[in-house]
Design a protein around this motif. Structure first.
Motif: not given
Length: 185
Positions: A81-82, A85, A14, A18, A24-27, A29-30
Motif C-alpha cells: 500500500s505505501q 501510493f 479507480t 482498487i 485501499p479504497a482511499w487511494q 480519492g487522494a
C-alpha cells in the motif's frame, strides 16, 4: 488520443487501483485531490509559461509525459500500500503536468488552425471526438484491464508515442503563425 489520456484519470484509475492492484479504497480519492490541487495551483502559470513555444512541440512534450506517467502507473505493485501510493502519487504529478501542458495548447492550436469562419465547426468536431471517446473509453479500458492490469497503460503509452510522430509531422507542415501564439511571439 488526448481525450483517452484525460479519461484514464476518471474512468480507469479507480478500477485499476482498487480492483486490479487490490489497494485501499482511499487511494484514488487522494490521487484525485493531488491532481485537483496541482491544477488549481499551476494551471494559469503553466498556460502562460508555454505560450512562447511551438504548439506541436508542447503537445509532444505532453504526450511523452503522459507515457512516463502511464509507465509509472503500470509499474505499481499490488499489495504494498505505501510503496504503491508513493508510485501512484508521483505518476499523478507527472500526469497532471502533461494534462496542464496539453489542455490549453490543444484548444489554442485547434482555434489557430481553423479559418475564422470555420472555428465553430473545428471546435464542434473536437467536442464530437471527445463525446465518442467518452462512450468508448469505459468499454476499451475495462476490456484491456481484464486482459491484464498493465495493458490499458501500455495501450495509452503507445497511442501517445504515435501522437509524438504525428505532431512532429504536423510541426513541419503548419505555418509558424499557427504554431505559436502570434500575440506573444
Amino acid at each position: 488520443m488526448f481525450a483517452l489520456c484525460d479519461l484514464a484519470l476518471t474512468v480507469l484509475l479507480t478500477a485499476y487501483v482498487i480492483e486490479a492492484r487490490g489497494l485501499p479504497a482511499w487511494q484514488p480519492g487522494a490521487l484525485f485531490a493531488i491532481n485537483t490541487a496541482l491544477v488549481v495551483l499551476a494551471q494559469t502559470a503553466m498556460a502562460k509559461g508555454v505560450e512562447r513555444y511551438r504548439r506541436p512541440r508542447v503537445l509532444q512534450v505532453a504526450a511523452v509525459l503522459f507515457v512516463v506517467s502511464f509507465a509509472m502507473f503500470a509499474a505499481v505493485p499490488g499489495g504494498h500500500s505505501q510503496v504503491a501510493f508513493a508510485g501512484l502519487a508521483l505518476g499523478m504529478v507527472v500526469f497532471t503536468v502533461a494534462e496542464l501542458l496539453q489542455a490549453p495548447t490543444s484548444s489554442a492550436m485547434i482555434v489557430a488552425i481553423a479559418a475564422e469562419h470555420l472555428r465553430g465547426r473545428y471546435l464542434g468536431l473536437e467536442e464530437l471526438m471527445w463525446g465518442v471517446t467518452r462512450v468508448m473509453a469505459p468499454t476499451v479500458f475495462t476490456w484491456l484491464l481484464v486482459k491484464g492490469p498493465a495493458l490499458p497503460w501500455l495501450m495509452l503509452g503507445l497511442c501517445c508515442l504515435s501522437a509524438v510522430v504525428v505532431l512532429h509531422r504536423l510541426g513541419r507542415v503548419l505555418p509558424a503563425d499557427v504554431q505559436r501564439d502570434t500575440v506573444h511571439g
